[in-house]
Design an enzyme around this catalytic site. Structure first.
Site, PDB file in Angstrom:
ATOM      1  N   TYR A 180     -14.473 -40.029 -39.108  1.00  0.00           N
ATOM      2  CA  TYR A 180     -14.349 -38.978 -40.251  1.00  0.00           C
ATOM      3  C   TYR A 180     -12.812 -39.643 -41.174  1.00  0.00           C
ATOM      4  CZ  TYR A 180     -15.000 -34.736 -42.937  1.00  0.00           C
ATOM      5  OH  TYR A 180     -15.058 -33.636 -43.873  1.00  0.00           O
ATOM      6  N   LYS A 202      -8.989 -33.300 -45.379  1.00  0.00           N
ATOM      7  CA  LYS A 202      -9.041 -31.970 -45.256  1.00  0.00           C
ATOM      8  C   LYS A 202      -8.253 -31.311 -44.417  1.00  0.00           C
ATOM      9  CE  LYS A 202     -13.507 -31.411 -46.257  1.00  0.00           C
ATOM     10  NZ  LYS A 202     -14.028 -30.832 -47.318  1.00  0.00           N
TER      11      LYS A 202
HETATM   12  N1  LIG Z   1     -22.177 -31.461 -44.736  1.00  0.00           N
HETATM   13  C1  LIG Z   1     -21.199 -31.235 -43.737  1.00  0.00           C
HETATM   14  O1  LIG Z   1     -21.495 -31.573 -42.515  1.00  0.00           O
HETATM   15  C2  LIG Z   1     -20.034 -30.372 -44.018  1.00  0.00           C
HETATM   16  C3  LIG Z   1     -19.412 -29.972 -42.948  1.00  0.00           C
HETATM   17  C4  LIG Z   1     -17.983 -29.194 -43.384  1.00  0.00           C
HETATM   18  C5  LIG Z   1     -17.732 -29.039 -44.610  1.00  0.00           C
HETATM   19  N2  LIG Z   1     -18.254 -29.646 -45.652  1.00  0.00           N
HETATM   20  C6  LIG Z   1     -17.912 -29.474 -47.003  1.00  0.00           C
HETATM   21  O2  LIG Z   1     -18.718 -28.935 -47.787  1.00  0.00           O
HETATM   22  C7  LIG Z   1     -18.275 -29.333 -48.980  1.00  0.00           C
HETATM   23  C8  LIG Z   1     -19.839 -29.724 -49.909  1.00  0.00           C
HETATM   24  O3  LIG Z   1     -20.319 -30.704 -49.491  1.00  0.00           O
HETATM   25  P1  LIG Z   1     -21.959 -30.855 -48.881  1.00  0.00           P
HETATM   26  O4  LIG Z   1     -22.179 -31.067 -47.580  1.00  0.00           O
HETATM   27  O5  LIG Z   1     -22.524 -29.621 -49.251  1.00  0.00           O
HETATM   28  O6  LIG Z   1     -22.316 -31.971 -49.639  1.00  0.00           O
HETATM   29  P2  LIG Z   1     -23.013 -32.417 -51.173  1.00  0.00           P
HETATM   30  O7  LIG Z   1     -23.212 -34.048 -51.207  1.00  0.00           O
HETATM   31  O8  LIG Z   1     -24.364 -31.632 -51.414  1.00  0.00           O
HETATM   32  O9  LIG Z   1     -21.947 -31.941 -52.090  1.00  0.00           O
HETATM   33  C9  LIG Z   1     -20.558 -32.539 -52.067  1.00  0.00           C
HETATM   34  C10 LIG Z   1     -20.460 -32.150 -53.673  1.00  0.00           C
HETATM   35  O10 LIG Z   1     -19.225 -32.826 -54.319  1.00  0.00           O
HETATM   36  C11 LIG Z   1     -19.389 -33.049 -55.660  1.00  0.00           C
HETATM   37  N3  LIG Z   1     -18.297 -33.982 -56.179  1.00  0.00           N
HETATM   38  C12 LIG Z   1     -17.967 -35.070 -55.769  1.00  0.00           C
HETATM   39  N4  LIG Z   1     -17.069 -35.790 -56.497  1.00  0.00           N
HETATM   40  C13 LIG Z   1     -16.903 -34.593 -57.596  1.00  0.00           C
HETATM   41  C14 LIG Z   1     -15.788 -34.850 -58.654  1.00  0.00           C
HETATM   42  N5  LIG Z   1     -15.032 -35.624 -59.038  1.00  0.00           N
HETATM   43  N6  LIG Z   1     -16.038 -33.338 -59.490  1.00  0.00           N
HETATM   44  C15 LIG Z   1     -16.961 -32.333 -59.013  1.00  0.00           C
HETATM   45  N7  LIG Z   1     -17.519 -32.618 -58.089  1.00  0.00           N
HETATM   46  C16 LIG Z   1     -17.750 -33.637 -57.274  1.00  0.00           C
HETATM   47  C17 LIG Z   1     -20.716 -33.845 -55.790  1.00  0.00           C
HETATM   48  O11 LIG Z   1     -21.120 -33.907 -56.985  1.00  0.00           O
HETATM   49  C18 LIG Z   1     -21.546 -32.662 -54.856  1.00  0.00           C
HETATM   50  O12 LIG Z   1     -22.235 -31.899 -55.328  1.00  0.00           O
HETATM   51  C19 LIG Z   1     -17.596 -30.663 -49.107  1.00  0.00           C
HETATM   52  O13 LIG Z   1     -15.977 -30.197 -49.401  1.00  0.00           O
HETATM   53  C20 LIG Z   1     -17.669 -30.858 -47.500  1.00  0.00           C
HETATM   54  O14 LIG Z   1     -16.480 -31.895 -47.033  1.00  0.00           O
HETATM   55  C21 LIG Z   1     -19.326 -30.298 -45.300  1.00  0.00           C
END
Ligand SMILES: NC(=O)c1ccc[n+]([C@@H]2O[C@H](COP(=O)([O-])OP(=O)(O)OC[C@H]3O[C@@H](n4cnc5c(N)ncnc54)[C@H](O)[C@@H]3O)[C@@H](O)[C@H]2O)c1
Length: 255
Positions: free
Chosen positions: A154, A161
């Protein structure tokens, strides 16, 4: 309409596929009576196509959180659809490959800076951009991956984060007087586009499912979506600066 979020007007960022955590949030929020406006980044026609899969297809506004012009235009564009908002969902993260996947010691500042700009600083800039729309108070909710620990692969996203978790506490501090809460959901690993782009992420996916007291489904974003909706609702009126773990209980165990 009845439901946990009846009458709430929500701005939801971060939908890119129907596996996005934000998609689950938007779906559950609509089912619970909310009016949802989405923002999309870059691939707008894809986001608009995915938005049509929601129970009630919402409007989609283009927003790159690193673009000051997009942020400045946001309140006006939101007002074309709703007269204010009661909640904002920040579901955005990005890190260049060079800062992830075991590259911690090699990462260059320009790439780390990009990860922090998109994943950390944007929490503040999105909140500030939305303030004119939140005159009656409201709730801001973001997504983190437990930054109290160092995880394999990570790397600088973990640092970003940790910054996000701190930024949420500072937003809680600075916006509390305006009746605005800021909280994060710390989700376990989920097979979204963002997760799949992290080389080696599967290393701790399997361990999670085995170890979490409640078990863990890598494909089910609904638990995170429900928790975000709960924090957006009126049922956490005295909670701000908090991180709610939605990880099957993994974080609570020792090694
Ligand atoms: N998937 C996991 O395992 C996990 C676990 C914990 C937290 N998260 C967090 O959840 C959140 C959503 O991620 P996800 O897993 O649903 O993936 P995802 O890829 O579906 O979503 C990530 C989003 O970030 C957007 N993005 C990136 N750069 C951007 C910018 N400059 N302006 C506006 N939007 C932008 C993308 O368009 C996308 O819609 C993130 O913060 C991620 O770190 C994910």
């Amino acid at each position: 309409m009845s439901g946990l979020l009846a009458g709430k007007r929500l701005l939801v960022t971060g939908v890119i596929t129907d596996a996005s955590i934000a998609f689950s949030v938007a779906k559950i929020a609509q089912e619970q009576g909310a009016t949802v406006v989405l923002t999309g980044f870059g691939r707008m026609s894809l986001v608009e196509r995915i938005a049509k899969r929601l129970p009630s297809p919402p409007p989609v506004i283009e927003l790159d959180v690193t673009d000051p012009d997009h942020l400045a235009a946001l309140p006006g564009k939101v007002r074309e659809h709703v007269d204010g908002i009661d909640g904002v969902v920040h579901s955005i993260a990005f890190g260049p490959q060079s800062v992830l996947g075991g590259e911690f010691l090699n990462a260059k500042w320009e790439d780390v800076a990009k990860a922090i700009q998109v994943s950390t600083y944007s929490y503040q800039s999105l909140a500030v951009a939305c303030l004119p729309l939140m005159q009656q108070g409201g709730s801001i909710v973001g997504l983190t991956f437990d930054a109290t620990k160092a995880w394999p692969v990570y790397d600088w996203m973990g640092v970003a984060k940790a910054g996000l978790e701190s930024a949420s506490r500072y937003l809680a501090l600075h916006l509390g007087k305006q009746g605005i809460r800021s909280n994060l959901v710390s989700a376990g690993p989920l097979r979204t586009m963002a997760a799949k782009s992290i080389p080696g992420f599967e290393q701790f996916e399997d361990a999670w499912a085995d170890r979490a007291p409640l078990g863990w489904d890598l494909h089910d974003t609904s638990a995170a979506g429900k928790a975000v909706c709960a924090l957006l609702s009126d049922w956490f009126p005295a909670t701000t600066g908090e991180v709610v773990h939605v990880d099957g209980g993994y974080h609570a165990l020792g090694a």
